[in-house]
Design an enzyme around this catalytic site. Structure first.
Site, PDB file in Angstrom:
ATOM      1  CG  ASP A   1      -1.201   1.668   6.951  1.00 41.08           C
ATOM      2  OD1 ASP A   1      -1.831   1.607   5.880  1.00 41.08           O
ATOM      3  OD2 ASP A   1      -0.840   2.739   7.465  1.00 41.08           O
TER       4      ASP A   1
ATOM      5  CG  ASP B   1      -4.160  -1.546   2.987  1.00 44.21           C
ATOM      6  OD1 ASP B   1      -4.349  -1.205   1.811  1.00 44.21           O
ATOM      7  OD2 ASP B   1      -3.511  -0.863   3.796  1.00 44.21           O
TER       8      ASP B   1
ATOM      9  CG  ASP C   1      -1.742   1.221   1.362  1.00 44.72           C
ATOM     10  OD1 ASP C   1      -2.377   1.595   0.367  1.00 44.72           O
ATOM     11  OD2 ASP C   1      -1.750   1.826   2.448  1.00 44.72           O
TER      12      ASP C   1
END
Length: 705
Positions: A593, A597, A397
Site C-alpha cells: 500500500d 512497495d 507488506d
C-alpha cells in the site's frame, strides 16, 4: 569550509552527477529491458527508443491515437453499411458509384488513421522481426490493392473488400489507443514519484547559501536542509540532526532519528531539525530514481499473452505468406487464372489477420471487470490477472496490509511502586503537544481512558533520545532506554522487560529512578489470520516483506503463522527478495500500500494495491482493492482464475478459426462442394470468430467462483 565549498561555475556545469532524471534514460516499447542514455533505435527490433519516463507533452500520444481511432470509426461505419447493405437487398448507392465511395472512405482510415500501424509493420519487415503488425499490414494491404485493381478494371462491386480492411484497422487502432492510455497513466504515476524530489537545493558556498537546480549538484557538494523540507539528493549528514520521515521508502510510520554520519535519501521528508548534507548522488543516481526506473520498466513490459502472440506471429507470418503464394500458384496451374488465384491468396491473408486474437483478452476482461468491480476489485491489465491466477506465493507488506498502519499502545509495564495509571500519566505529561507517532499513540490511549495528566514544565527535547521535563519539583525523563542510561538511571529492570518485547519502546523515569516501560505497536488486522488460512486452501503460500525491525516483524509473523518473511527491507530489497523467490520456482504476487512497495509491486508477476494506500502504489499495481479489505485478495485470486479460464477459451476460438479458416479461404472446399474461395468468406469467418469470442466472454456474467 570556504576552501571545500568553493567551486568554479564552469567546472560545475561539466561535472554534474546526472542530467534531469526524466531525460536520462530511453527504452524500447517492445523490449523494456533495453536501456540507453540517448535517443536511438532498439538493437533488437529497430523501433525508435522512447523516454523511460514520458514527458508531460508525451501524453499527447494517447490523444492523437484517440483522434485517429475516432475518425477511423466515424468513416468506417458508413463504409461498412454501404458495403454490406446489398447482402440484405438494399442498394444505398448506384453500383458504379458505390465502389468509388467505398475507396474514398477507406483511404483516410487505412493510410492516415492507420499510419502508425503501417510504420510498425514496415519496420517489422525491415528488421526483419516479424510480429502481429506484419500480419495486419499484409492482410489490409492485400485486400486494399485487390479492391483497387477490381475497381479500376470495372468489375463492379464484387471483389471489393475496402470495408474488411478498414474494419481490421479500426479494431487495431482501438487496441493501440488503450495501450497508449496505459502508458499515459504510467507516466503520470512516475512523475508523481519524481515530484517527491524538490527542484531546488540550498548550496553552501564561500559566499553563503545559494539556491541551485538539483540537476546542477555534484559529488561532494554541501547543501543545507531546513525543517519541513524534502531532501533533494542522496547523501551523508556532516553537521546537525533531525527526525526523517522515510515512510515513502520503508513504509514504516515512525520517523528515524539522524545525526552526523547518517545517510539520507532523496525524496524523504525532514521533519524537525536542520542539518548539512554532503551530496553522494543526485538525479538518476539516487535511490529514488532507482525505484522510478524499476517501476517504469515493469510498467512497459508486455502481457504474456501479447508476448505469445508475437512469438506465434514470427512463425505464423512466413507460413501465411508461403500458403498465400502456394494458393496463388495452385489456382493458376489448375486453370483458375490470375483473378481467382489472387482472390484466394488475398482471402488467406485476410483470414490470418489477428482480429479475434486481439479481442480474446479485452472482451473477457471487459465483462470480467464488471464482475470484479462488484467485489470492490479494480483490474488494470490482462497480465496481472493471468499471473495472479497461477500465483503460488503471495508476498504481503506488513504495515498497512497485514496491520492497520497506525501505532497503538500495546502494553504498560510499571515498576514498583508505580501503577499503570502513574506510568501513562507521566508519559502523557511529557509527550503532550508532540506529533511523533509514538507520542500520538500514548496520547490517544490516555484520552480513551479519560486520564487527566499533571501539567509538566521546563521541557527540553534531546534529539535521538527523548524529553526531559519537571512535574512540580521532580525531574521526569521520557525516551529510549539509552537516553535514560546516559542520565544515570539504572535500566537493568527496563532492559529485562524490553528483551521480551518486539514493540516500540518508551521508557519513563522519575527523580532518577525507573518508573516503567510503555510498548507501542501496529495493530494486526482482524481478518489477516482467516485470509492466510483461505489462501493456503487455494494453494498459495503467504510471505511477508517489511522495512520494520526483525523483532516487530517476527512477532507479527509468529502471530499469523507466517514462516516465510524478511525484515529490514529497502524498496529495492523487497523487489530483490521477490526475484529470489521467483528463481526458487515460486510464481510471485505482491500486495502492498505504500510508495516503498512500488518496486516490488512492479517486479512481481502480479501486484495488488490496497485501496487506502498511496497513489503511487495504486498506479503501479495491476489490481487495486477499492476497499482496504484483506478478503479482497482472496476474491481477486478466485475471480482471476475464472476470468483466465474464459480468456484461454477465447484464444482457442481465435486460433481455431485461423487454422481452419486458412485452408477454406485457400479453396479446399471447391473440389467437394463447389464453393469458390473468396475474401468475403474470409471476412465472414473473421467476423464469426469475433462473435464467438464475444459470446463466450459474456458467459462471465453467469460464472460464480
Amino acid at each position: 569550509m570556504s576552501d571545500c565549498c568553493h567551486h568554479d561555475h564552469h567546472k560545475r556545469a561539466k561535472a554534474t552527477v546526472s542530467p534531469a532524471a526524466e531525460d536520462s534514460l530511453y527504452t524500447c516499447p517492445m523490449h523494456p529491458e533495453v536501456l540507453a542514455d540517448r535517443p536511438g533505435d532498439c538493437p533488437k527490433c529497430g523501433m525508435a527508443l522512447e523516454p523511460l519516463i514520458p514527458s508531460v507533452e508525451g501524453d499527447d500520444e494517447a490523444a492523437l491515437i484517440g483522434k485517429r481511432t475516432l475518425l477511423a470509426a466515424f468513416l468506417g461505419l458508413p463504409l461498412l453499411v454501404i458495403a454490406m447493405a446489398p447482402m440484405v437487398g438494399l442498394h444505398l448507392l448506384p453500383e458504379r458509384l458505390s465502389g468509388w465511395v467505398e475507396m474514398a472512405l477507406s483511404l483516410p482510415v487505412l493510410f492516415w488513421c492507420g499510419a502508425p500501424i503501417w510504420i510498425k509493420g514496415f519496420r517489422s519487415f525491415a528488421g526483419p522481426r516479424l510480429n502481429m503488425f506484419s500480419l495486419i499490414i499484409l492482410g489490409t494491404g492485400a485486400a486494399f490493392l485487390q479492391s483497387v485493381a477490381t475497381l479500376l478494371l470495372g468489375r463492379g462491386t464484387h471483389g471489393l473488400y475496402f470495408e474488411a480492411a478498414s474494419t481490421i484497422m479500426v479494431l487495431v487502432l482501438l487496441g493501440q489507443w488503450l495501450e497508449a492510455r496505459g502508458r499515459e497513466r504510467a507516466g503520470s504515476s512516475l512523475r508523481e514519484l519524481l515530484d517527491l524530489t524538490p527542484p531546488k537545493a540550498l548550496l553552501i558556498t564561500s559566499g553563503g547559501d545559494h539556491e541551485v537546480s538539483v540537476s546542477a549538484l555534484r559529488l561532494g557538494d554541501l547543501i543545507r536542509i531546513l525543517p519541513g523540507g524534502k531532501i533533494p539528493a542522496d547523501g551523508t549528514i556532516t553537521e546537525g540532526w533531525s527526525s526523517i520521515d522515510e515512510s515513502m521508502l520503508t513504509g514504516e510510520p515512525l520517523p528515524v532519528e539522524k545525526q552526523a554520519g547518517s545517510r539520507v535519501s532523496a525524496g524523504t521528508l525532514n521533519r524537525v531539525g536542520s542539518f548539512l548534507l554532503r551530496v553522494d548522488s543526485a538525479g538518476a543516481g539516487t535511490l529514488l530514481f532507482g525505484i522510478i526506473a524499476t517501476v517504469a520498466q515493469a510498467q512497459r513490459s508486455r502481457a504474456p499473452v501479447q508476448q505469445l502472440a508475437d512469438k506465434v506471429a514470427a512463425i505464423f507470418v512466413p507460413i501465411v505468406l508461403g500458403l498465400s503464394t502456394i494458393t496463388l500458384i495452385i489456382w493458376i496451374l489448375l486453370g483458375g487464372g490470375w483473378v481467382m488465384g489472387l482472390q484466394s491468396a488475398v482471402a488467406v491473408l485476410l483470414i490470418a489477420c489477428p482480429c479475434a486474437l486481439g479481442l480474446a483478452t479485452p472482451m473477457a476482461l471487459m465483462v470480467g471487470i464488471g464482475q470484479t468491480a462488484r467485489h470492490g476489485i479494480l483490474v488494470r491489465d490482462a497480465a496481472s490477472l493471468q499471473n495472479l491466477s497461477v500465483a503460488t506465493l503471495l508476498a504481503l507488506d506488513k504495515t498497512g496490509t497485514l496491520t492497520e498502519g497506525r501505532p497503538e499502545l500495546s502494553g504498560i509495564h510499571p515498576l514498583t511502586p508505580f501503577t499503570e495509571t502513574d506510568l501513562l500519566s507521566f508519559a502523557v505529561s511529557a509527550e503532550r503537544g508532540s506529533e511523533h507517532p509514538l507520542a500520538l499513540a500514548i496520547i490517544r490511549a490516555a484520552e480513551d481512558r479519560g486520564l487527566q495528566p499533571d501539567q509538566a514544565t521546563d521541557f527540553t527535547a534531546w534529539p535521538g533520545g527523548g524529553i526531559s521535563a519537571r512535574l512540580g519539583d521532580r525531574e521526569l525523563l521520557v525516551g529510549n532506554i539509552a537516553f535514560l542510561r546516559e542520565r544515570g538511571v539504572p535500566v537493568a529492570d527496563l532492559e529485562q522487560i524490553a528483551s521480551d518485547s518486539a514493540s516500540g519502546l518508551i521508557a519513563v523515569a522519575l527523580e532518577g529512578k525507573p518508573a516503567g516501560l510503555l510498548t507501542v505497536q501496529d495493530t494486526i488486522r482482524p481478518s489477516a489470520a482467516s485470509m492466510i488460512a483461505e489462501l493456503g486452501l487455494l494453494g498459495v503460500t503467504v510471505a511477508m516483506l517489511t522495512g520494520d525491525r526483525a523483532e516487530a516483524a517476527g512477532a507479527v509473523a509468529d502471530h499469523l503463522g507466517i514462516t516465510l518473511w524478511k525484515a529490514g527491507c529497502s524498496p529495492q530489497g523487497k523487489a530483490e527478495q521477490l526475484s529470489s523467490w521467483a528463481s526458487e520456482g515460486y510464481r510471485t504476487a505482491m500486495a502492498g500500500d505504500g510508495i516503498n512497495d512500488s518496486p516490488a509491486l512492479a517486479v512481481a508477476s502480479a501486484s495488488i494495491a490496497m485501496g487506502a494506500g498511496s497513489d503511487i502504489a495504486k498506479e503501479t499495481a495491476g489490481i487495486i482493492l477499492l476497499r482496504p479489505s484483506l478478503e479482497g485478495i482472496v476474491d481477486s485470486i478466485r475471480l482471476s482464475r475464472a476470468i483466465l479460464k474464459v480468456i484461454r477459451q477465447n484464444l482457442l476460438f481465435a486460433f481455431a478459426y485461423n487454422i481452419l479458416g486458412i485452408p477454406i479461404a485457400a479453396g479446399i472446399l471447391y473440389p467437394f462442394f463447389g464453393i469458390l474461395p473468396s475474401p468475403m468468406i474470409a471476412a465472414a469467418g473473421m467476423s464469426l470468430s469475433s462473435v464467438s469470442v464475444i459470446a463466450n466472454s459474456l458467459r462471465l456474467k453467469r460464472i460464480r467462483y
